[in-house]
Design an enzyme around this catalytic site. Structure first.
Site, PDB file in Angstrom:
ATOM      1  N   ASN A  58      -1.926  -4.458  -3.682  1.00  0.00           N
ATOM      2  CA  ASN A  58      -2.889  -3.365  -3.805  1.00  0.00           C
ATOM      3  C   ASN A  58      -4.099  -3.763  -4.646  1.00  0.00           C
ATOM      4  O   ASN A  58      -3.991  -4.531  -5.596  1.00  0.00           O
ATOM      5  CB  ASN A  58      -2.207  -2.137  -4.396  1.00  0.00           C
ATOM      6  CG  ASN A  58      -1.112  -1.626  -3.486  1.00  0.00           C
ATOM      7  OD1 ASN A  58      -1.119  -1.878  -2.286  1.00  0.00           O
ATOM      8  ND2 ASN A  58      -0.152  -0.908  -4.047  1.00  0.00           N
ATOM      9  N   HIS A  69      -4.042  -9.802  -4.170  1.00  0.00           N
ATOM     10  CA  HIS A  69      -5.226  -9.674  -3.324  1.00  0.00           C
ATOM     11  C   HIS A  69      -6.455  -9.257  -4.125  1.00  0.00           C
ATOM     12  O   HIS A  69      -7.402  -8.707  -3.575  1.00  0.00           O
ATOM     13  CB  HIS A  69      -4.947  -8.708  -2.172  1.00  0.00           C
ATOM     14  CG  HIS A  69      -3.928  -9.250  -1.218  1.00  0.00           C
ATOM     15  ND1 HIS A  69      -3.273  -8.470  -0.280  1.00  0.00           N
ATOM     16  CD2 HIS A  69      -3.432 -10.512  -1.039  1.00  0.00           C
ATOM     17  CE1 HIS A  69      -2.426  -9.228   0.422  1.00  0.00           C
ATOM     18  NE2 HIS A  69      -2.514 -10.460  -0.029  1.00  0.00           N
ATOM     19  N   ALA A  99       0.807  -1.222   0.000  1.00  0.00           N
ATOM     20  CA  ALA A  99       0.000   0.000   0.000  1.00  0.00           C
ATOM     21  C   ALA A  99       0.842   1.274   0.000  1.00  0.00           C
ATOM     22  O   ALA A  99       0.375   2.326  -0.441  1.00  0.00           O
ATOM     23  CB  ALA A  99      -0.935  -0.002   1.213  1.00  0.00           C
ATOM     24  N   GLY A 100       2.080   1.206   0.475  1.00  0.00           N
ATOM     25  CA  GLY A 100       2.923   2.393   0.543  1.00  0.00           C
ATOM     26  C   GLY A 100       3.230   3.014  -0.804  1.00  0.00           C
ATOM     27  O   GLY A 100       3.538   4.204  -0.879  1.00  0.00           O
ATOM     28  N   ILE A 101       3.120   2.243  -1.894  1.00  0.00           N
ATOM     29  CA  ILE A 101       3.407   2.851  -3.200  1.00  0.00           C
ATOM     30  C   ILE A 101       2.250   3.736  -3.657  1.00  0.00           C
ATOM     31  O   ILE A 101       2.417   4.538  -4.575  1.00  0.00           O
ATOM     32  CB  ILE A 101       3.755   1.799  -4.285  1.00  0.00           C
ATOM     33  CG1 ILE A 101       2.528   1.025  -4.755  1.00  0.00           C
ATOM     34  CG2 ILE A 101       4.851   0.856  -3.818  1.00  0.00           C
ATOM     35  CD1 ILE A 101       2.792   0.200  -6.025  1.00  0.00           C
ATOM     36  N   SER A 102       1.082   3.584  -3.030  1.00  0.00           N
ATOM     37  CA  SER A 102      -0.085   4.373  -3.446  1.00  0.00           C
ATOM     38  C   SER A 102      -0.385   5.547  -2.523  1.00  0.00           C
ATOM     39  O   SER A 102      -1.249   6.364  -2.847  1.00  0.00           O
ATOM     40  CB  SER A 102      -1.320   3.466  -3.536  1.00  0.00           C
ATOM     41  OG  SER A 102      -1.196   2.552  -4.596  1.00  0.00           O
ATOM     42  N   THR A 103       0.298   5.664  -1.401  1.00  0.00           N
ATOM     43  CA  THR A 103       0.002   6.786  -0.499  1.00  0.00           C
ATOM     44  C   THR A 103       0.303   8.144  -1.144  1.00  0.00           C
ATOM     45  O   THR A 103      -0.439   9.105  -0.902  1.00  0.00           O
ATOM     46  CB  THR A 103       0.734   6.652   0.848  1.00  0.00           C
ATOM     47  OG1 THR A 103       2.132   6.444   0.624  1.00  0.00           O
ATOM     48  CG2 THR A 103       0.191   5.480   1.656  1.00  0.00           C
ATOM     49  N   CYS A 112     -22.444 -17.703  -3.858  1.00  0.00           N
ATOM     50  CA  CYS A 112     -22.592 -18.683  -4.941  1.00  0.00           C
ATOM     51  C   CYS A 112     -21.627 -18.440  -6.098  1.00  0.00           C
ATOM     52  O   CYS A 112     -21.610 -19.212  -7.058  1.00  0.00           O
ATOM     53  CB  CYS A 112     -24.036 -18.727  -5.431  1.00  0.00           C
ATOM     54  SG  CYS A 112     -24.538 -17.275  -6.425  1.00  0.00           S
ATOM     55  N   SER A 134       4.244  -3.708   4.666  1.00  0.00           N
ATOM     56  CA  SER A 134       4.575  -4.065   6.047  1.00  0.00           C
ATOM     57  C   SER A 134       5.009  -5.523   6.163  1.00  0.00           C
ATOM     58  O   SER A 134       5.499  -5.949   7.213  1.00  0.00           O
ATOM     59  CB  SER A 134       3.352  -3.836   6.955  1.00  0.00           C
ATOM     60  OG  SER A 134       2.288  -4.698   6.571  1.00  0.00           O
ATOM     61  N   ASP A 162      -6.116  -1.160  -5.775  1.00  0.00           N
ATOM     62  CA  ASP A 162      -6.552   0.131  -6.322  1.00  0.00           C
ATOM     63  C   ASP A 162      -6.425   0.223  -7.845  1.00  0.00           C
ATOM     64  O   ASP A 162      -6.896   1.188  -8.451  1.00  0.00           O
ATOM     65  CB  ASP A 162      -5.786   1.283  -5.659  1.00  0.00           C
ATOM     66  CG  ASP A 162      -4.274   1.117  -5.713  1.00  0.00           C
ATOM     67  OD1 ASP A 162      -3.754   0.730  -6.779  1.00  0.00           O
ATOM     68  OD2 ASP A 162      -3.612   1.350  -4.680  1.00  0.00           O
ATOM     69  N   ASN A 186      11.400   1.461   1.757  1.00  0.00           N
ATOM     70  CA  ASN A 186      10.257   1.434   2.673  1.00  0.00           C
ATOM     71  C   ASN A 186      10.437   2.493   3.750  1.00  0.00           C
ATOM     72  O   ASN A 186      11.532   3.020   3.959  1.00  0.00           O
ATOM     73  CB  ASN A 186      10.173   0.057   3.330  1.00  0.00           C
ATOM     74  CG  ASN A 186       8.757  -0.447   3.504  1.00  0.00           C
ATOM     75  OD1 ASN A 186       7.884  -0.161   2.697  1.00  0.00           O
ATOM     76  ND2 ASN A 186       8.531  -1.207   4.560  1.00  0.00           N
ATOM     77  N   PRO A 191      -4.796   6.178   1.597  1.00  0.00           N
ATOM     78  CA  PRO A 191      -4.139   5.838   2.853  1.00  0.00           C
ATOM     79  C   PRO A 191      -3.715   4.379   2.867  1.00  0.00           C
ATOM     80  O   PRO A 191      -4.363   3.522   2.257  1.00  0.00           O
ATOM     81  CB  PRO A 191      -5.210   6.115   3.920  1.00  0.00           C
ATOM     82  CG  PRO A 191      -6.502   6.233   3.192  1.00  0.00           C
ATOM     83  CD  PRO A 191      -6.219   6.522   1.767  1.00  0.00           C
ATOM     84  N   ASP A 192      -2.592   4.094   3.535  1.00  0.00           N
ATOM     85  CA  ASP A 192      -2.229   2.695   3.724  1.00  0.00           C
ATOM     86  C   ASP A 192      -3.070   2.118   4.858  1.00  0.00           C
ATOM     87  O   ASP A 192      -4.006   2.750   5.345  1.00  0.00           O
ATOM     88  CB  ASP A 192      -0.725   2.534   3.965  1.00  0.00           C
ATOM     89  CG  ASP A 192      -0.252   3.172   5.267  1.00  0.00           C
ATOM     90  OD1 ASP A 192      -1.090   3.532   6.112  1.00  0.00           O
ATOM     91  OD2 ASP A 192       0.973   3.300   5.442  1.00  0.00           O
ATOM     92  N   PHE A 193      -2.738   0.918   5.296  1.00  0.00           N
ATOM     93  CA  PHE A 193      -3.586   0.264   6.289  1.00  0.00           C
ATOM     94  C   PHE A 193      -3.097   0.468   7.713  1.00  0.00           C
ATOM     95  O   PHE A 193      -3.893   0.668   8.620  1.00  0.00           O
ATOM     96  CB  PHE A 193      -3.677  -1.241   5.984  1.00  0.00           C
ATOM     97  CG  PHE A 193      -4.486  -1.537   4.764  1.00  0.00           C
ATOM     98  CD1 PHE A 193      -5.857  -1.730   4.843  1.00  0.00           C
ATOM     99  CD2 PHE A 193      -3.894  -1.588   3.514  1.00  0.00           C
ATOM    100  CE1 PHE A 193      -6.621  -1.979   3.717  1.00  0.00           C
ATOM    101  CE2 PHE A 193      -4.642  -1.836   2.373  1.00  0.00           C
ATOM    102  CZ  PHE A 193      -6.003  -2.036   2.478  1.00  0.00           C
ATOM    103  N   ARG A 194      -1.778   0.443   7.940  1.00  0.00           N
ATOM    104  CA  ARG A 194      -1.278   0.265   9.295  1.00  0.00           C
ATOM    105  C   ARG A 194      -0.559   1.467   9.899  1.00  0.00           C
ATOM    106  O   ARG A 194      -0.148   1.404  11.062  1.00  0.00           O
ATOM    107  CB  ARG A 194      -0.337  -0.957   9.339  1.00  0.00           C
ATOM    108  CG  ARG A 194      -1.075  -2.243   8.979  1.00  0.00           C
ATOM    109  CD  ARG A 194      -0.157  -3.459   8.926  1.00  0.00           C
ATOM    110  NE  ARG A 194      -0.883  -4.615   8.437  1.00  0.00           N
ATOM    111  CZ  ARG A 194      -1.635  -5.417   9.182  1.00  0.00           C
ATOM    112  NH1 ARG A 194      -1.760  -5.186  10.471  1.00  0.00           N
ATOM    113  NH2 ARG A 194      -2.268  -6.444   8.649  1.00  0.00           N
TER     114      ARG A 194
END
Length: 253
Positions: A87, A106, A4-8, A117, A177, A89, A200, A13-16
C-alpha cells in the site's frame, strides 16, 4: 504481507475488485490498459491520469481501521518481525507502526522526486489535491511521489526480505491478490515448516492449490470480520479498540 484489501474499510478502493476497484473505473482517463496508469513510460508521456487517480489514494483523506490496529497490536505484543505492505496510502505508519518495522514495498507519498533526473522535492510541493502537474526546476520533467511504478526499481528496504522471511515463525497474508511480482513471491520464501495464514476475500497465489500445502490455512470472506474474529480468539479485541481510541484521539489533537 499486506495489500490493498486492508485499506478498503477505510474507504480506499482496492485495485482489482470487479465493478468497484480502481482499475474498473479508469475509462475516463482514456488509457490503453488499466495498469498503464502506474507505468513509468506512460507517465512520462502523460502524467495527468496518475495525478487524477492519486487523489483517491492520497494520505490525510482516510483513517486507519481495525485491521491496521490489529497489525499495530502484533508490534505492541512483540510479535511483529516486519510488515511488508504493497500500500502507498501511509495508513500503516499513521496507526503507529514504527518505520523500522515497516517495509513500504511500492513506495509512498511521503517523499517525491523528478521521475527523469531523480532530483528530490519536499512532498508538500507535489500538490496532489489540485490539478497542477508539478515539474522539475532542473529538467522540466514531471515530479511524482516516490511511489514505485511498473518499470522502476523497488526501494532498497524491500530487500530486507532476504533476512526476514527465513526467520519467520508464522506468515500472515492479508488483503492482497498476490498478482504483482516480485512482491507476490515473498510468500514462498518462508521455511517449508512455517505455517502461512491467508485472511482474504478469495484464495490467491499458492492458496489456490488443492489440497493446500501442509501448514497453510485460510479464512476467506470479509477481511475486517475475519481479523476481528482472530483478535477475539487471541483475547485482544478490547486492547485493540482501546488502542484505536487513544491513537485516533491523539492524531486529531
Amino acid at each position: 504481507v499486506a495489500g490493498a484489501g486492508i485499506s478498503t474499510p477505510s474507504g480506499i478502493p482496492d485495485f482489482r475488485t470487479p465493478g468497484t476497484g480502481l482499475y474498473a473505473n479508469l475509462e475516463k482517463y482514456n488509457i490503453p490498459y488499466p495498469e498503464a496508469i502506474f507505468n513509468i513510460d506512460y507517465f512520462s508521456n502523460d502524467p495527468q491520469p496518475f495525478f487524477s487517480l492519486a487523489k483517491a489514494l492520497y494520505p490525510g483523506c482516510h483513517r486507519p481501521n481495525y485491521i491496521h490496529y490489529f497489525l499495530r497490536m502484533l508490534h505492541h505484543k512483540g510479535l511483529l518481525l516486519r510488515l511488508y505492505t504493497q500500500n502507498i496510502d501511509g495508513l500503516e505508519k499513521l496507526c503507529g507502526i514504527p518505520d523500522e518495522k515497516l517495509v513500504e514495498a511500492h513506495g509512498s507519498f511521503a517523499t517525491a522526486s523528478c521521475h527523469l533526473c531523480y532530483t528530490p522535492y519536499p512532498a508538500e510541493e507535489v500538490a496532489i489535491m489540485n490539478d497542477n502537474i508539478p515539474t522539475c526546476s532542473f529538467c522540466a520533467a514531471a515530479v511524482k511521489p516516490d511511489v514505485v511504478f511498473f518499470g522502476e526499481d523497488l526501494p532498497q528496504k524491500y530487500f530486507l526480505h532476504t533476512k526476514d522471511f527465513p526467520k519467520a515463525d508464522l506468515l500472515i497474508v492479508m488483503g492482497t491478490s498476490l498478482k504483482i511480482e516480485p512482491f507476490a513471491s515473498l510468500v514462498n520464501t518462508v521455511r517449508s515448516s512455517v505455517p502461512r495464514l491467508l485472511l482474504n476475500r478469495h484464495a490467491v497465489g499458492p492458496f489456490e492449490k488443492v489440497p493446500l500445502q501442509r501448514g497453510d490455512h485460510m479464512d476467506l470472506g470479509d477481511l475486517a470480520e475475519s481479523v476481528r474474529r482472530f483478535a477475539e480468539l487471541l483475547g485482544w479485541n478490547g486492547e485493540i479498540e482501546e488502542l484505536m481510541r487513544t491513537q485516533e484521539t491523539s492524531n486529531v489533537m
